[in-house]
Design a protein around this motif. Structure first.
Motif, PDB file in Angstrom:
ATOM      1  N   ARG A 161      -4.544 -25.418   1.579  1.00 28.50           N
ATOM      2  CA  ARG A 161      -3.667 -24.275   1.834  1.00 28.50           C
ATOM      3  C   ARG A 161      -2.193 -24.671   1.979  1.00 28.50           C
ATOM      4  O   ARG A 161      -1.359 -23.808   2.243  1.00 28.50           O
ATOM      5  CB  ARG A 161      -4.129 -23.540   3.093  1.00 28.50           C
ATOM      6  N   SER A 221     -10.397 -23.366  -2.286  1.00 21.81           N
ATOM      7  CA  SER A 221      -9.412 -22.960  -1.286  1.00 21.81           C
ATOM      8  C   SER A 221      -7.977 -22.990  -1.797  1.00 21.81           C
ATOM      9  O   SER A 221      -7.084 -22.449  -1.151  1.00 21.81           O
ATOM     10  CB  SER A 221      -9.517 -23.850  -0.042  1.00 21.81           C
ATOM     11  N   THR A 222      -7.754 -23.665  -2.934  1.00 22.76           N
ATOM     12  CA  THR A 222      -6.379 -23.656  -3.473  1.00 22.76           C
ATOM     13  C   THR A 222      -5.981 -22.254  -3.907  1.00 22.76           C
ATOM     14  O   THR A 222      -4.800 -21.936  -4.002  1.00 22.76           O
ATOM     15  CB  THR A 222      -6.255 -24.614  -4.672  1.00 22.76           C
ATOM     16  N   ASP A 223      -7.007 -21.417  -4.162  1.00 25.67           N
ATOM     17  CA  ASP A 223      -6.757 -19.986  -4.400  1.00 25.67           C
ATOM     18  C   ASP A 223      -5.703 -19.775  -5.486  1.00 25.67           C
ATOM     19  O   ASP A 223      -4.809 -18.940  -5.358  1.00 25.67           O
ATOM     20  CB  ASP A 223      -6.327 -19.325  -3.086  1.00 25.67           C
ATOM     21  N   GLU A 256      -9.633 -27.970   4.134  1.00 25.72           N
ATOM     22  CA  GLU A 256      -9.137 -26.608   3.969  1.00 25.72           C
ATOM     23  C   GLU A 256      -7.643 -26.527   4.248  1.00 25.72           C
ATOM     24  O   GLU A 256      -6.907 -25.805   3.563  1.00 25.72           O
ATOM     25  CB  GLU A 256      -9.913 -25.668   4.884  1.00 25.72           C
ATOM     26  N   SER A 311       1.419 -25.147   1.193  1.00 29.60           N
ATOM     27  CA  SER A 311       2.262 -24.458   0.212  1.00 29.60           C
ATOM     28  C   SER A 311       3.678 -24.981   0.340  1.00 29.60           C
ATOM     29  O   SER A 311       3.922 -26.010   0.958  1.00 29.60           O
ATOM     30  CB  SER A 311       2.207 -22.943   0.445  1.00 29.60           C
TER      31      SER A 311
END
Length: 892
Positions: free
Chosen positions: A625, A649-651, A621, A627
């Motif tokens: 996330r 989870s890369t959303d 996770e 960035s």
């Protein structure tokens, strides 16, 4: 009385010739002496004229008149003919004496006439016509490709359209030789130009000096005390006065504006031409020249040129075989300059040990060593060579710009589809010679040394050391070189190296790059923990490495490669490495990755992680996330759940590059698509559906490669499972590559309704799926009936498809169901192996205006077994005949 008169008249006629005949017969020796005296006088006059000509022509701008040249040639002829008469007389033939006497007297008369002409010339010389330039000494052109380049340049010079030509290629390839040939032909074969000017451009570029060189070539001069602008004006007037000129600028390294030097812009109107030679096609482009590339010789051309230089008799020497000669030629790298030079040095050498020694000297220590471009840029960044920009992406862009310039200047070669570079053999050897003599370098790479260099060789002023690919087993236990300014130490690929003493790095505090990858070490010395200037620590594929000391002090570290090691825990202090941009932890033995470390590594640019079991689920996770500046991610997942957690989870935060592997094995296979893509998913030997959870694919995936996945069809909600259709989530509209191997339940690959998502597909590969019968299947019975009765035609359009590859499909019959056809006008390759039941390829060919089929315009090759090709059925007439020229029949 009449009778006696007739007799008297007869004797009056024949008497004089008889007397002449008798006289010449009796006095031949006297006649020959007279000829000799006359020739002496003529040749004395010839010697006087020769001396006068030399004196007057040496003063300059004078040449012999045509009349004098004719006289000279005739005197030479007379001497030769007189000599022939003398030789005949010496033979002493009795009945030839009168005839020879006659010839000698005639020659005496001619000698006297030419003597008088030699005394009566009003002037021996005339003014020399203005020269069009210098004839240059040059070597013989080597190879058909080189000769074709000469003809291309000549054609452009003789035409009116091309006014500026740029001849480019690597050093020693023959650019100057080509242009010397052109220069000399311009002197002899054409009156198209008034003057041909040859100037070798100095390096570095000096425009003042260039102005002087051009003026000197025109036999004029420029004031030394004037500035460049005024000199440019004067030079421009000089060149314009010559009207049509050809200016050849040899060995240019930089572009420059012609007007700054004073060179009029060549044009169709003024009839002027500019030709440059350079190692860089960028210079050609900047000078707005038509580019003419000079290529390396073929192997046969290189061999022929070498034999011409060394002498063909070398092939007859019993002690030498053709193999060693070929090896020596091969080491010359197909470069004419190198071949001619080596051939000259080996001429006359007939002992095998001399040739073996030459071969050993020619073989560089880094032969055929290609390095990936990004890896080379990584070294530059770690060394601090690219410091003018701070952003990692900007550094890579700057690095690629530098690499492209080195390739364009032929100092590096691009290999492996442009992903790697290498030095040409000769340039590499030159670099090694330079570094081997420099006290700042120690280069002993790929020499298979068994003994590690002694401490006496580790000088205090060493800056860089390369000892890669040798056979060292250990470094002496007490060795601790005092090399405080050493910045780079390359020890990679020493596969026998097992131990490094604790004290070895103690006095290397300036070290920035340490590469120990692919060695056999088990422990990294604690002294590495104090290398506070270290920027790159490379330990990849050290298959026995279990322990890495604390990294807490290595705050400058940017590159940490632990891929393929045996470490079970991340090194202590890794959370302190906030400057880390590259982290490779692709290790199957890693059991623990403490939470909170990844979020602290804010400058990560490339990340490789292998997630085994649930112990690393929290890290999954965190990785998803990340960035900021993260550019590339490679993740290996052994659990479907972890794979899906990452993707979800890369959303929507897409990366520029990723390679996601879902595999039951420790290290998945490499992608086999043959097409380089940025975003790939590889699934191998595991389930894609577990407990109501099915695989989730990234929305922007470009390559999907599935190998040994038996439940690939179990997600289909529309059709019964036994049909075996692929229906994995939503296909990405970015999908370029689809590959399926050993998926044993597949009977059909996908349905018609998935086709809109495949419009960007470029490669389709299916192999060893033993049950597959068709690629595209029909979903409902009604449509299937219509297709079966030809009520409608099933057309499958894949507009960007480049490659079709079907291998070892025992039940494969056709691409489309019933009468379906495949339209793919971008197709380049078709490969079909081991498909015994294939009846039709279903490929629809584009039509010409006359309605006849034609091959796809991009088609290159069809690889197929001849028996199968002959048995295929085609919907379009003449289709097989049209495609037959593209077939490359294989035997399997």
């Amino acid at each position: 009385m009449d009778f006696m008169g007739t007799i008297l008249e007869f004797f009056k006629c024949v008497g004089p010739p008889i007397r002449q005949y008798v006289r010449r017969h009796q006095k031949l020796s006297e006649i020959m002496r007279n000829l000799e005296r006359a020739l002496q006088e003529l040749n004395s006059k010839k010697a006087d004229i020769e001396a006068t000509l030399k004196a007057e022509c040496d003063l300059g701008n004078k040449q012999p008149s045509n009349e004098v040249n004719d006289w000279w040639e005739n005197v030479e002829r007379i001497n030769n003919e007189a000599h022939s008469i003398e030789e005949e007389v010496k033979k002493g033939k009795y009945f030839s004496r009168a005839r020879l006497g006659k010839h000698a007297e005639e020659k005496i008369q001619e000698v006297k006439e030419y003597y008088q002409k030699g005394c009566s010339f009003p002037s021996l010389v005339i003014d020399e016509p203005p020269s069009r330039g210098l004839t240059l000494t040059t070597a013989t052109l080597a190879g058909e490709k080189t000769k074709k380049v000469v003809e291309r340049i000549w054609e452009d010079l003789m035409g009116d359209k091309v006014t500026k030509i740029g001849v480019w290629g690597m050093g020693g390839i023959g650019k100057t030789t080509i242009m010397k040939e052109i220069n000399n032909r311009l002197q002899k074969e054409t009156n198209k130009f008034n003057v041909v000017i040859w100037v070798t451009v100095s390096q570095p570029l000096d425009l003042i000096k260039l102005q002087t060189e051009i003026a000197t070539a025109l036999k004029q001069s420029l004031p030394e005390n004037e500035d460049k602008v005024r000199r440019a004006g004067r030079l421009s007037e000089m060149l314009e006065a010559k009207a049509k000129f050809v200016l050849i600028l040899d060995d240019m390294w930089e572009a420059f504006p012609l007007e700054e030097v004073g060179i009029p812009e060549p044009s169709e109107e003024n009839g002027c031409k500019l030709v440059i030679t350079t190692r860089s096609h960028r210079v050609c482009r900047s000078m707005k020249c038509k580019q003419v590339a000079v290529e390396l010789l073929s192997k046969q051309e290189a061999f022929n040129l070498f034999i011409d230089g060394v002498g063909s008799s070398i092939l007859q020497v019993p002690a030498l075989n053709k193999e060693i000669i070929n090896e020596v030629v091969e080491e010359c790298g197909c470069l004419p300059l190198a071949i001619v030079t080596v051939a000259a040095s080996m001429s006359g050498e007939e002992e095998i040990y001399e040739w073996q020694n030459a071969l050993n000297e020619l073989r560089g220590r880094l032969r055929n060593f290609a390095i990936p471009k990004d890896e080379l840029i990584d070294y530059w960044i770690a060394e601090g060579f690219i410091e003018e920009v701070k952003d990692v992406q900007a550094k890579y862009e700057r690095g690629h710009t530098i690499l492209n310039r080195l390739v364009n200047c032929c100092l590096l070669e691009s290999v492996k589809d442009g992903g790697c570079v290498k030095m040409h053999d000769l340039i590499r050897d030159m670099a090694l010679r330079i570094t081997s003599k420099s006290p700042l370098f120690m280069v002993k790479a790929r020499e298979r040394l068994r003994e590690f260099p002694g401490e006496q060789e580790w000088k205090a002023n060493l800056e860089r050391v390369s000892l890669m690919e040798n056979d060292f087993e250990e470094i002496p236990s007490n060795m601790s070189p005092h090399c405080d300014i050493l910045s780079t130490l390359l020890l990679q690929r020493n596969e026998h190296l097992q131990r490094i003493p604790e004290c070895f790095f103690v006095h290397m505090h300036g070290l920035k790059v340490l590469n120990l990858s692919r060695t056999n070490i088990e422990v990294l010395p604690n002294s590495v923990s104090d290398l506070t200037n270290l920027r790159s620590l490379l330990l990849g594929m050290c298959g026995r490495l279990k322990r890495v000391p604390s990294l807490a002090k290595l705050l400058a570290l940017q590159y940490l490669d632990l891929e393929g090691t045996w470490i079970e825990e991340v090194p202590e202090g890794m959370e302190m490495l906030e400057n880390l941009s590259h982290l490779y932890l692709y290790s199957q033995w890693l059991k623990k990755f403490p939470a909170g470390i990844l979020p602290r590594l804010r400058n990560l640019y490339k990340l490789k992680l292998l997630f085994r079991k649930e112990a690393l689920r929290e890290t999954v996770e965190e990785a998803a996330r990340l960035s900021g500046g993260l550019d590339s991610f490679e993740g290996h997942f052994s659990e479907l759940k972890d794979f899906n957690i990452y993707v979800k989870s890369t959303d929507g935060r897409g990366l520029k590059n990723y390679w996601l592997v879902l595999s039951a094995y420790a290290m998945g296979q490499f992608l086999i698509s043959g097409l380089q893509v940025d975003k790939s998913v590889f699934v191998e030997g595991c389930k894609v559906c577990e407990r109501e959870e099915h695989i989730v694919l990234p929305e922007d995936v470009q390559c999907l490669d599935m190998y040994w996945v038996d439940d690939v069809a179990s997600l289909n909600d529309v059709l019964p499972r036994e049909q075996g259709l692929v229906n994995i989530g939503k296909f990405s509209h970015d999908l370029k590559v689809l590959s399926f191997g050993r998926c044993r339940n597949l009977k059909n690959l996908f349905s018609l309704r998935l086709l809109p998502a495949l419009q960007n597909l470029e490669v389709l590969k299916v192999y060893k799926c033993y049950l597959i019968e068709e690629i595209v299947a029909v979903e409902d019975e009604e449509t299937e009936k219509e297709l079966a009765t030809n009520t409608i035609i099933n057309t499958v359009t894949l507009p960007r498809l480049k490659k079709l590859d079907f291998s070892y499909l025992r039940e494969f019959k056709s691409f489309c169901s019933n009468n379906g056809v495949l339209v793919c006008n971008s197709l380049q390759e078709i490969e079909v192996y081991g498909c015994p039941k294939l009846k039709r390829l279903s490929v629809s060919l584009p039509l010409l205006d006359n309605g006849q089929p034609s091959p796809p315009p991009t088609l290159q090759v069809i690889r197929i077994k001849k028996e199968l090709w002959e048995s295929l059925e085609w919907d379009q007439p003449n289709a097989k005949d049209v495609l037959n020229p593209y077939c490359k029949f294989v035997v399997l």
